[in-house]
Write an enzyme that holds these catalytic residues in place. Structure first.
Site, PDB file in Angstrom:
ATOM      1  N   SER A 178      41.987  26.732  69.756  1.00  7.41           N
ATOM      2  CA  SER A 178      42.187  26.168  68.416  1.00  7.41           C
ATOM      3  C   SER A 178      41.150  25.075  68.162  1.00  7.41           C
ATOM      4  O   SER A 178      40.134  25.004  68.855  1.00  7.41           O
ATOM      5  CB  SER A 178      43.608  25.610  68.298  1.00  7.41           C
ATOM      6  OG  SER A 178      43.898  25.277  66.959  1.00  7.41           O
ATOM      7  N   ASN A 179      41.366  24.222  67.181  1.00  6.15           N
ATOM      8  CA  ASN A 179      40.441  23.117  66.899  1.00  6.15           C
ATOM      9  C   ASN A 179      41.221  21.920  66.384  1.00  6.15           C
ATOM     10  O   ASN A 179      42.446  21.951  66.311  1.00  6.15           O
ATOM     11  CB  ASN A 179      39.362  23.572  65.904  1.00  6.15           C
ATOM     12  CG  ASN A 179      39.984  24.035  64.603  1.00  6.15           C
ATOM     13  OD1 ASN A 179      40.646  23.274  63.915  1.00  6.15           O
ATOM     14  ND2 ASN A 179      39.804  25.309  64.286  1.00  6.15           N
ATOM     15  N   HIS A 180      40.502  20.862  66.005  1.00  6.78           N
ATOM     16  CA  HIS A 180      41.150  19.584  65.694  1.00  6.78           C
ATOM     17  C   HIS A 180      41.656  19.448  64.259  1.00  6.78           C
ATOM     18  O   HIS A 180      42.096  18.364  63.877  1.00  6.78           O
ATOM     19  CB  HIS A 180      40.166  18.436  65.942  1.00  6.78           C
ATOM     20  CG  HIS A 180      39.754  18.301  67.367  1.00  6.78           C
ATOM     21  ND1 HIS A 180      40.655  18.024  68.370  1.00  6.78           N
ATOM     22  CD2 HIS A 180      38.539  18.413  67.957  1.00  6.78           C
ATOM     23  CE1 HIS A 180      40.006  17.957  69.510  1.00  6.78           C
ATOM     24  NE2 HIS A 180      38.726  18.199  69.301  1.00  6.78           N
ATOM     25  N   SER A 181      41.593  20.479  63.467  1.00  2.00           N
ATOM     26  CA  SER A 181      41.983  20.304  62.057  1.00  2.00           C
ATOM     27  C   SER A 181      43.446  19.885  61.959  1.00  2.00           C
ATOM     28  O   SER A 181      44.327  20.483  62.587  1.00  2.00           O
ATOM     29  CB  SER A 181      41.754  21.607  61.293  1.00  2.00           C
ATOM     30  OG  SER A 181      42.310  21.504  60.009  1.00  2.00           O
ATOM     31  N   ALA A 207      40.105  25.311  58.969  1.00  2.26           N
ATOM     32  CA  ALA A 207      39.110  25.443  60.038  1.00  2.26           C
ATOM     33  C   ALA A 207      39.563  26.641  60.880  1.00  2.26           C
ATOM     34  O   ALA A 207      40.411  26.516  61.766  1.00  2.26           O
ATOM     35  CB  ALA A 207      39.056  24.177  60.868  1.00  2.26           C
TER      36      ALA A 207
END
Ligand code: PMT
Length: 400
Positions: free
Chosen positions: A209-212, A276
């Site tokens: 995943s990512n930091h959004s 994102a």
């Protein structure tokens, strides 16, 4: 833009930042507004009523009755008089009272009687601002349909650094101008906003995943809703409560986000891609938790569907697509190439080079480029105000 003939009640509660209300009044009056000021008694320790009455050209009110001549300030009439009420600074105490229906002073009584939109611009020390009770009160005020102008970050009166400074008077005035300039201009428009990250499963316990955080997308949803649009958020996993009146479709993976967006896309007038989306996902999801075996492990990744590109292929001329570009270098060049490639009408560039911009922060710094060749750069602002700027740009682009 102007506030010509707008009747505005400015509530001032106790905070060291009450001096900024003097600047705010000057700005509002300059823009043509008629301003009536209501102060709490405690606010008078920070700035005098004389200063605010002189600048607003109206007597400052703070008590239900004045002197011994039987004159009283009718809170109901005041509440009905205003086109808009803004409480700036809104102290933790005033926020708590308004969130809980207490009205033991003129300001909170007028708030309860007001039929107009009410904006709160909180100001306090950072620990008070992030205290769960303050956060809960702010959420309650939002749930009641009020609009919060987020506090800004920086040095605080206590000497500490953090979030809690009253938004700059220029930012507050701008939010109020945008309110009147974009009010209900999007009525009848259907808007889809993708928001947050996606999670791409590796096995039943792990994912990519990512930091959004979803903040940018949810602020956009709230802002477009405030202008009368019917808004749907297609949201990856986030920790944010949906704004009242906004439909939320919860998804996890890029594939699910594509399917949910595609279902409503043909019906939509405006589609904003603020999510994102993970660009790659494990080619296969393991059915069982992958056990630790060797010192290294390889996961084969496959490209996820590009939601914006897919929608760009079937987009009609009467639909507007707004993309985002999160870049680290050659920002404008890369953003412009995404504008073309994905068939966006405009693209909102945020760069990780700018401090306070991009993921997670409550602030963002954007540049908008559109396919008519216009490029507009904005300063660092709260995501709420950034959302208002994007909305104003869209409204202008559509000629509404
Ligand atoms: O959620 P926050 O913490 O508030 O942070 C906000 C944000 C930084 C996530 C947001 O402002 C933002 O920039 N979102 C887009 C991030 C991104 O993925 O940019 P990109 O340059 O990789 O993608 C370009 C565009 O295509 C974006 O509109 C993206 O949503 C879309 N896209 C990308 C990949 C993909 N598979 N599908 C897509 O729809």
């Amino acid at each position: 833009m102007t506030l010509q003939n707008k009747k505005i009640i400015l509530g001032v509660s106790a905070s060291i930042s009450a001096y900024k209300s003097a600047f705010l009044i000057r700005l509002l009056v300059k823009k043509g507004a008629e301003v009536r000021v209501i102060m709490t008694d405690a606010a008078k320790d920070f700035i005098t009523p004389l200063t605010l009455s002189t600048l607003s050209k109206n007597p400052v009110l703070s008590a239900f009755s004045e002197g011994d001549q039987g004159l009283w300030s009718n809170h109901v009439e005041l509440g009905l008089w205003a086109d808009l009420m803004v409480i700036a600074p809104a102290s933790a105490n005033t926020l708590a009272k308004c969130a809980n229906g207490l009205c033991d002073n003129l300001l909170t009584a007028v708030y309860l009687s007001a039929r107009c939109p009410v904006y709160f611009a909180p100001a306090m020390d950072l620990d008070m601002y992030r205290h769960p009770s303050t956060l809960r009160n702010i959420q309650s005020l939002k749930d009641f349909g009020n609009i919060i102008i987020d506090a800004e970050e920086g040095e605080l009166a206590s000497g500490l650094e953090g979030k809690g400074r009253l938004a700059e008077p220029e930012h507050i005035a701008e939010a109020l101008e945008l309110h009147f300039n974009t009010d209900k201009q999007l009525a009848g428009k259907k808007v889809i906003i993708t928001a947050g990250p996606t999670q791409e499963d590796i096995d039943p316990v792990r994912y990519i995943s990512n930091h959004s955080s979803g903040k940018m997308g949810y602020e956009l949803a709230e802002s477009f809703r405030n202008s009368g649009a019917e808004v749907t958020i297609v949201s990856g996993p986030v920790n944010i409560k949906a704004p009242a009146g906004v439909k939320v479709i919860r998804v996890r993976s890029a594939q699910e986000m594509l399917e949910a967006t595609a279902r409503d896309f043909q019906e939509s007038d405006i589609c904003i891609f603020a999510a994102a989306v993970a660009d790659y996902a494990p080619r296969e999801k393991a059915a069982q938790k992958i056990k630790k075996k060797d010192s290294e492990m390889f996961i084969e990744l496959a490209k996820t569907p590009d939601i914006a590109s897919e929608m760009g292929k079937v987009k009609r001329d009467d639909q507007l697509m707004v993309g985002f570009a999160l870049e680290t270098n050659n920002e404008l060049e890369y953003a412009k190439s995404k504008l073309e490639r994905k068939n966006f009408d405009m693209i909102v560039l945020n760069s990780l080079q700018d401090s306070g911009a991009g993921f997670r922060y409550d602030t963002n710094k954007i540049t908008i480029a559109d396919k008519r060749g216009r490029v507009v750069a904005y300063e660092l602002k709260s995501k709420e105000l950034v959302a208002q700027d994007i909305k104003a740009y869209v409204i202008d682009y559509l000629g509404l």
